[in-house]
Each structure stands twice: as C-alpha cells, then as structure tokens.
Design an enzyme around this catalytic site. Structure first.
Site, PDB file in Angstrom:
ATOM      1  N   ARG A 175      -8.225  -0.337   2.222  1.00 28.07           N
ATOM      2  CA  ARG A 175      -7.147  -1.223   1.775  1.00 28.07           C
ATOM      3  C   ARG A 175      -6.875  -2.323   2.793  1.00 28.07           C
ATOM      4  NH1 ARG A 175      -3.330   0.342  -1.914  1.00 28.07           N
ATOM      5  NH2 ARG A 175      -1.616  -0.439  -0.671  1.00 28.07           N
ATOM      6  N   ARG A 179     -10.364  -8.815  10.485  1.00 28.25           N
ATOM      7  CA  ARG A 179     -10.665 -10.249  10.466  1.00 28.25           C
ATOM      8  C   ARG A 179     -11.073 -10.753  11.849  1.00 28.25           C
ATOM      9  NH1 ARG A 179      -5.857 -11.286   7.136  1.00 28.25           N
ATOM     10  NH2 ARG A 179      -6.510 -10.821   5.008  1.00 28.25           N
ATOM     11  N   ARG A 251       3.366  12.633  -0.906  1.00 30.44           N
ATOM     12  CA  ARG A 251       4.162  12.328   0.281  1.00 30.44           C
ATOM     13  C   ARG A 251       5.452  11.664  -0.203  1.00 30.44           C
ATOM     14  NH1 ARG A 251       3.013  14.918   4.576  1.00 30.44           N
ATOM     15  NH2 ARG A 251       3.571  13.229   6.026  1.00 30.44           N
ATOM     16  N   ARG A 281       7.372   3.113  10.366  1.00 30.30           N
ATOM     17  CA  ARG A 281       7.652   1.672  10.434  1.00 30.30           C
ATOM     18  C   ARG A 281       9.144   1.408  10.271  1.00 30.30           C
ATOM     19  NH1 ARG A 281       4.910  -0.435   4.690  1.00 30.30           N
ATOM     20  NH2 ARG A 281       6.052   0.984   3.348  1.00 30.30           N
ATOM     21  N   GLU A 302      11.465   4.355   8.577  1.00 29.53           N
ATOM     22  CA  GLU A 302      10.788   5.078   7.498  1.00 29.53           C
ATOM     23  C   GLU A 302      10.016   6.286   8.030  1.00 29.53           C
ATOM     24  OE1 GLU A 302       8.904   2.299   4.823  1.00 29.53           O
ATOM     25  OE2 GLU A 302       7.335   3.760   4.347  1.00 29.53           O
ATOM     26  N   TYR A 350      -2.701   6.106  -6.652  1.00 28.99           N
ATOM     27  CA  TYR A 350      -2.062   5.212  -5.691  1.00 28.99           C
ATOM     28  C   TYR A 350      -2.227   3.788  -6.259  1.00 28.99           C
ATOM     29  CZ  TYR A 350      -1.577   3.664  -0.686  1.00 28.99           C
ATOM     30  OH  TYR A 350      -1.202   3.130   0.510  1.00 28.99           O
ATOM     31  N   ASP A 352      -1.108  -0.257  -6.827  1.00 34.54           N
ATOM     32  CA  ASP A 352      -0.304  -1.419  -6.443  1.00 34.54           C
ATOM     33  C   ASP A 352       0.403  -1.958  -7.691  1.00 34.54           C
ATOM     34  OD1 ASP A 352      -0.909  -1.377  -3.749  1.00 34.54           O
ATOM     35  OD2 ASP A 352      -2.711  -2.593  -3.989  1.00 34.54           O
TER      36      ASP A 352
HETATM   37  N1  UDP Z   1      -2.522   2.280   8.381  1.00 32.10           N
HETATM   38  C1  UDP Z   1      -2.578   2.571   9.714  1.00 32.10           C
HETATM   39  N2  UDP Z   1      -1.866   1.806  10.599  1.00 32.10           N
HETATM   40  C2  UDP Z   1      -1.102   0.779  10.196  1.00 32.10           C
HETATM   41  C3  UDP Z   1      -1.041   0.465   8.829  1.00 32.10           C
HETATM   42  C4  UDP Z   1      -1.768   1.237   7.927  1.00 32.10           C
HETATM   43  O1  UDP Z   1      -3.238   3.522  10.124  1.00 32.10           O
HETATM   44  O2  UDP Z   1      -0.458   0.146  11.054  1.00 32.10           O
HETATM   45  C5  UDP Z   1      -3.300   3.135   7.448  1.00 32.10           C
HETATM   46  C6  UDP Z   1      -2.413   4.235   6.829  1.00 32.10           C
HETATM   47  O3  UDP Z   1      -3.188   5.414   6.705  1.00 32.10           O
HETATM   48  C7  UDP Z   1      -2.088   3.664   5.463  1.00 32.10           C
HETATM   49  C8  UDP Z   1      -3.374   2.903   5.130  1.00 32.10           C
HETATM   50  O4  UDP Z   1      -3.821   2.376   6.389  1.00 32.10           O
HETATM   51  O5  UDP Z   1      -1.815   4.667   4.520  1.00 32.10           O
HETATM   52  C9  UDP Z   1      -3.205   1.803   4.123  1.00 32.10           C
HETATM   53  O6  UDP Z   1      -2.239   0.891   4.612  1.00 32.10           O
HETATM   54  P1  UDP Z   1      -1.267   0.080   3.648  1.00 32.10           P
HETATM   55  O7  UDP Z   1      -0.532  -0.886   4.466  1.00 32.10           O
HETATM   56  O8  UDP Z   1      -2.058  -0.397   2.486  1.00 32.10           O
HETATM   57  O9  UDP Z   1      -0.283   1.246   3.188  1.00 32.10           O
HETATM   58  P2  UDP Z   1       0.898   1.200   2.107  1.00 32.10           P
HETATM   59  O10 UDP Z   1       1.396  -0.197   1.999  1.00 32.10           O
HETATM   60  O11 UDP Z   1       0.302   1.681   0.863  1.00 32.10           O
HETATM   61  O12 UDP Z   1       1.886   2.130   2.692  1.00 32.10           O
END
Ligand code: UDP
Length: 385
Positions: A175, A179, A251, A281, A302, A350, A352
């Site tokens: 996901r 870059r 979760r 976060r 969170e 999951y 979007d």
């Molecule tokens: N992830 C991570 N560190 C970060 C952000 C994301 O390890 O700082 C991993 C984490 O396992 C997460 C996945 O990457 O579930 C996908 O991130 P995304 O931001 O898409 O998660 P969402 O928005 O679905 O919570």
C-alpha cells in the site's frame, strides 16, 4: 418494471451508494443503522468547543484514480484540495513519509540525488536474495533493507496488527510507495481531496432521495428482512449469522482524545515508529481541513488492539486462520435467502473509500439488471475469498 422494496442494513458508503442506485431507479429503500449517525466509520462531526471538524473514527482521506467515482463524490459534496503528507517520529527524529529521498538522506546523513539514492538502497540496503517476497517483512527487506524497515515499519506494524511483520502478507506494505524523489504525497492517485462539509454531510446527501427512508439507532436482526424483497447487508458477515461459527478477527482502535490551545503537532498525522511508544499515531484534526482556521486543536492518540464482540471492527485481519473461518461463513452466505453481503464488513476486506463506492455502483448496476430480468439476486457481487 416491478418496483421493489429493499432493506439496506448500514448507512455507510456501501449502503448509501447501493440504496441511492436502487432509489434512482424507482425502488423503495429503507436504510437502517444501529448508530445515531450515517456515514459509518468515515463519520465526521464538528466539535462544539473548538469548531474543528473531527473524523470521529480516525482520519479518512479521499483518493482515487477512478474518474467516475470522483465525479460521483463531487456530485454530493464540494471537494477541496488536500494532500496527505504524513510525518513519523522514530529514534528521536521526525521524518517524512512515505519513505522518500528526504527520508533516506536524513536517515543516512547523506545528500544523495535520486539515482545515487536508488543505487544505494538497491545495492547496499535491499536484500536482493529475496526473489519473491511473501510476507510484509520480506517485502520490506527486499525493497528498503533492514535499517529503514526496523525504524519505520517493524515497530509500527507490530503495534498496528498485534503480530510480527513476518506473519503478515506483503500486500499490506505494498500500500505504501518508496520514492527516490522529494514527493511526500502519501498517495499516487490522480484525484485527492476532502469533502468541504465533512463525509457525514456527503453521505446524508447521497441518502437524500424521496424513495429513501433512513432509520437510525436501529440494530438489525434477521427477522427485519421479512416484508422486503431483498436485504443488502453491510454489517459484519459473521454478525449476520449470530457468530455461530466463531468470530472473524478484526483490529479495533481506541482513541485517546485531547484538546490543545494552539497547534499541537503542526500536521494532520504523525506516526510513531518506535515500539516503546504505545500508540501508532496522533491525528490533529484541524489539519484535515486546511482551508479552515481554528485557534485550538482536537487530537486523537490512536491505539490498536484485537477487537472483541463489543468493539467496533476496523481492520479485517485475514490471516490463514481467519480465511478458513471466512470460507465457512461464505458457505453459509451462499445458502442464505434474499440477502446480499456488501462493503468492508459484509465481505471482510480492507477497502479504501473509493473502492467501496466503486463496488457499490457496480453492485447497484448488476442488481438492477437482474431485477429487470426477474433473476434471483446473488449473495456476493465481488470475490470475497
Ligand atoms: N506502516 C508502517 N509504518 C508507518 C505507516 C504504515 O509500518 O509509519 C505499515 C502498517 O503495517 C500499515 C501499512 O503499512 O498497516 C499500510 O499503511 P497505511 O498507511 O496504508 O495504513 P492505513 O491507512 O490503512 O491505516
């Protein structure tokens, strides 16, 4: 055409879009939801004290490549430009996400240009012995290498998913982009924005149709389907069957809400990569509406944990154990009468927001065709397993 009466369970995006599609074609729709608001988990509510638009179930940022979906949401809300620029605090520093040239240069204390950084990561960091990464961990080791993986992904992922990245599928990490330039936009998509008056207003407007009746504060039980031609159910698949085969793993999130006079962190989302910090976060909601200005802030710390029956399900876990139980629920669903399972909870995926809307539109179209031909509607219009 025979005009039908349909019950839609759940007033989130799936239920609203399907309900609207059917209503626009002359069918009578009742949408019911156990909560006291529409919009499901993308519900937004203006905080009375600060005036900040709060994403009550955590931050939702709309992004898509699908022009039809983009047109659809713009029909019901004015979207204002919003770029998701996430930061992360790890090992005593603040870094830019997704991992980009700034992150790489800061982390390694270098001043590399794109091709130099690319060569450095692929030749000196990435584990190229991994040919076909299967797990989240292998995917990270293969593409960014151990140092970046341990700092930005390992701790965060253990907190988010409650298990080690070696037990999670590579698809979860896919996901996120990597870059070799300074683009810190979290998403690749062509269209990105926020509904000016929040998601709840947008969903209220989708549901605002003379043939749609919305009933809130009404938990569903299967007997309520009697008297309708068909039920579109967007609640949890296992919940529909009274959890008779056991509970599908999710979760859930706990939000520790606090207010702050002034700017708390200076950005919408600050991730915390270190394992020693218990939350994943912090969201500072006023930054999710950058066109507004508010002196004070509403923030959410969170925390993620395994959901029990009383918790709000957020992320389907979908590991081997859950997939086998899911298979059994799908078999039950195939034998159930007059019900279609839709959306994130109904299909245990999951999703979007844009995909949810796309599936709602496609399901609506197929259902209408089948109704016109007097065919029996299907339990699923997407592949679930
Ligand atoms: N992830 C991570 N560190 C970060 C952000 C994301 O390890 O700082 C991993 C984490 O396992 C997460 C996945 O990457 O579930 C996908 O991130 P995304 O931001 O898409 O998660 P969402 O928005 O679905 O919570």
């Amino acid at each position: 055409m025979k005009v039908g009466r349909y019950l839609v369970v759940g007033a989130g995006l799936s239920g609203a879009v399907i309900g609207r599609e059917l209503a626009e074609n002359g069918h009578g729709i009742t949408v019911m939801d156990s909560r006291n608001h529409v919009a499901g988990n993308c519900h937004t509510e203006r905080d009375r004290d600060t005036g900040v638009m709060v994403h009550v179930y955590g931050p939702h940022i709309f992004h898509t490549d699908d022009s039809e979906v983009w047109q659809y949401v713009n029909r019901f809300s004015n979207f204002l430009p919003y770029k998701n620029r996430v930061k992360t605090t790890a090992k005593g520093q603040v870094f830019s996400l997704p991992v980009n040239l700034h992150t790489i240069n800061q982390f390694f204390g270098k001043t590399m240009r794109p091709d130099e950084a690319h060569a450095f990561i692929t030749q000196e960091q990435a584990d190229t012995s991994i040919v076909d990464p299967q797990s989240f961990e292998e995917q990270a080791m293969r593409f960014v290498g151990r140092d970046l993986y341990e700092t930005f992904f390992e701790g965060y992922t253990i907190k988010q998913w409650g298990c080690h990245p070696s037990e999670l599928p590579a698809s979860i990490l896919k996901r996120l982009p990597l870059r070799f330039n300074y683009d810190d936009n979290y998403f690749f998509h062509k269209y990105q924005g926020m509904p000016e008056n929040g998601y709840t207003k947008m969903v209220e407007d989708i549901l605002d149709h003379p043939l749609i009746t919305v009933t809130l504060n009404t938990p569903f039980d299967r007997s309520m389907g009697a008297g309708y031609d068909h039920v579109f159910y967007s609640g949890p698949l296992d919940g529909y069957f009274g959890y008779e085969l056991g509970q599908l793993g999710y979760r859930t999130l706990d939000f520790d809400r606090f207010t702050y006079s002034g700017d708390y962190q200076g950005c919408a989302v600050m991730n915390y990569g270190d394992k020693s910090v218990p939350y994943t976060r912090i969201t500072e909601h006023k930054y999710l509406a950058p066109w507004e200005s508010h002196a004070s802030s509403v923030c959410y710390r969170e925390f993620s944990r395994a959901a029990s029956l009383d918790d709000i399900p957020y992320y389907p876990i979908r590991q081997v154990k859950e997939k086998s139980l899911l298979g059994k629920y799908v078999e039950l669903a195939m034998r159930a009468h007059n019900v279609t399972f839709v959306g994130r909870l109904g299909t245990y995926r999951y999703l979007d927001m844009d995909v949810t809307i796309r599936e709602g539109l496609d399901t609506g179209k197929q259902v209408l065709m089948q109704i016109a031909k007097r065919e029996k509607l299907k339990p699923f219009y997407v592949s679930v397993l």
